[in-house]
Scaffold this motif. Structure first.
Motif, mmCIF file in Angstrom:
data_model
loop_
_atom_site.group_PDB
_atom_site.id
_atom_site.type_symbol
_atom_site.label_atom_id
_atom_site.label_comp_id
_atom_site.label_asym_id
_atom_site.label_seq_id
_atom_site.Cartn_x
_atom_site.Cartn_y
_atom_site.Cartn_z
ATOM 1 N N ILE A 30 0.837 -1.199 0.000
ATOM 2 C CA ILE A 30 0.000 0.000 0.000
ATOM 3 C C ILE A 30 0.871 1.248 0.000
ATOM 4 O O ILE A 30 0.620 2.204 -0.751
ATOM 5 N N TYR A 31 1.927 1.260 0.804
ATOM 6 C CA TYR A 31 2.824 2.407 0.839
ATOM 7 C C TYR A 31 3.484 2.625 -0.519
ATOM 8 O O TYR A 31 3.565 3.752 -1.012
ATOM 9 N N PHE A 34 1.030 4.119 -3.048
ATOM 10 C CA PHE A 34 0.879 5.559 -2.880
ATOM 11 C C PHE A 34 2.118 6.310 -3.344
ATOM 12 O O PHE A 34 2.015 7.399 -3.913
ATOM 13 N N SER A 35 3.276 5.760 -3.107
ATOM 14 C CA SER A 35 4.511 6.410 -3.525
ATOM 15 C C SER A 35 4.573 6.526 -5.045
ATOM 16 O O SER A 35 4.916 7.577 -5.584
ATOM 17 N N VAL A 36 4.231 5.466 -5.745
ATOM 18 C CA VAL A 36 4.245 5.486 -7.207
ATOM 19 C C VAL A 36 3.183 6.450 -7.734
ATOM 20 O O VAL A 36 3.440 7.229 -8.660
ATOM 21 N N GLY A 66 -6.947 8.108 -0.850
ATOM 22 C CA GLY A 66 -6.637 7.046 0.107
ATOM 23 C C GLY A 66 -7.872 6.296 0.568
ATOM 24 O O GLY A 66 -7.862 5.070 0.685
ATOM 25 N N VAL A 67 -8.945 7.026 0.828
ATOM 26 C CA VAL A 67 -10.192 6.375 1.251
ATOM 27 C C VAL A 67 -10.733 5.498 0.127
ATOM 28 O O VAL A 67 -11.188 4.376 0.367
ATOM 29 N N VAL A 126 -3.427 2.926 5.310
ATOM 30 C CA VAL A 126 -3.632 3.892 4.233
ATOM 31 C C VAL A 126 -3.441 5.310 4.756
ATOM 32 O O VAL A 126 -2.791 6.140 4.117
ATOM 33 N N PHE A 127 -3.984 5.599 5.929
ATOM 34 C CA PHE A 127 -3.852 6.939 6.504
ATOM 35 C C PHE A 127 -2.380 7.294 6.729
ATOM 36 O O PHE A 127 -1.935 8.386 6.374
ATOM 37 N N LEU A 128 -1.624 6.375 7.316
ATOM 38 C CA LEU A 128 -0.201 6.634 7.557
ATOM 39 C C LEU A 128 0.569 6.783 6.250
ATOM 40 O O LEU A 128 1.458 7.640 6.129
ATOM 41 N N SER A 129 0.237 5.968 5.255
ATOM 42 C CA SER A 129 0.904 6.074 3.960
ATOM 43 C C SER A 129 0.617 7.412 3.303
ATOM 44 O O SER A 129 1.526 8.062 2.769
ATOM 45 N N VAL A 130 -0.644 7.839 3.343
ATOM 46 C CA VAL A 130 -1.018 9.127 2.752
ATOM 47 C C VAL A 130 -0.360 10.263 3.519
ATOM 48 O O VAL A 130 0.124 11.234 2.925
#
Length: 186
Positions: A30-31, A34-36, A66-67, A126-130
């Motif tokens: 997931i991280y 989001f990075s890509v 993210g949601v 997801v929240f932490l990744s965002v």
């Protein structure tokens, strides 16, 4: 009966270890997703920031994405997880009985509490990744992104019609020049 309980404790411990490993693997995926996505959208965010969009608005955009991603992951992942668990229990029950050498019935039950925990873990991840990706956007320099990442306007001399400038205004002349520059798009 002693081996029976020891066998089940081993299976439970193995299931917990596999769950933790899969959860860490999923969090990493997931991280990285989001990075890509952020690297692909960095130019757009820089353009939005240069036009006056606040960091709070960009952060809101990232959290909405993210949601949506977390919801999709939760629904699809839960479905695949339920199906995989059902297949595993259905086809592995005879082998478990042979290993334990006793009559053991494995039942497939769905716990609402476990579903809520899994969904909560997904959304926290997801929240932490965002959040981490939003910090990268905040720290990035708008001008560096716009001019070093290939977002440059070609310096070509395109004349617009004087009639377009007089009758329709500056915006129409600018749009006409833009359409002339990018004929392949239109």
């Amino acid at each position: 009966a002693y081996y029976y309980y020891e066998g089940l404790e081993f299976i439970t411990a193995l299931a917990i270890i596999l769950t933790v490993v899969l959860a860490l693997f999923s969090a990493s995926a997931i991280y990285n997703t989001f990075s890509v996505c952020l690297q692909a959208q960095l130019k757009e965010f820089a353009l939005l920031r240069s036009m006056g969009t606040t960091f709070r608005q960009i952060k809101h955009i990232l959290y909405c994405e993210g949601v949506l991603l977390g919801g999709t992951v939760a629904i699809i992942g839960s479905g695949i997880g339920f199906l995989g668990t059902w297949i595993l229990i259905t086809f592995m029950a005879p082998y478990v009985q042979n290993v334990l050498q006793e009559a053991v019935t494995l039942q497939y039950t769905v716990s609402f509490k476990n579903i809520l925990i899994a969904v909560a873990v997904i959304f926290v991840t997801v929240f932490l990744s965002v959040y981490m990706q939003a910090r990268k956007v905040k720290k990035s320099d708008i001008l560096d992104i716009l001019f070093e990442k290939g977002l440059q306007v070609k310096n070509t001399n395109i004349n617009s019609s004087a009639w377009v400038q007089k009758k329709l205004g500056f915006e129409a002349a600018l749009a006409f020049k833009n359409m002339s520059r990018n004929r392949k798009v239109y």
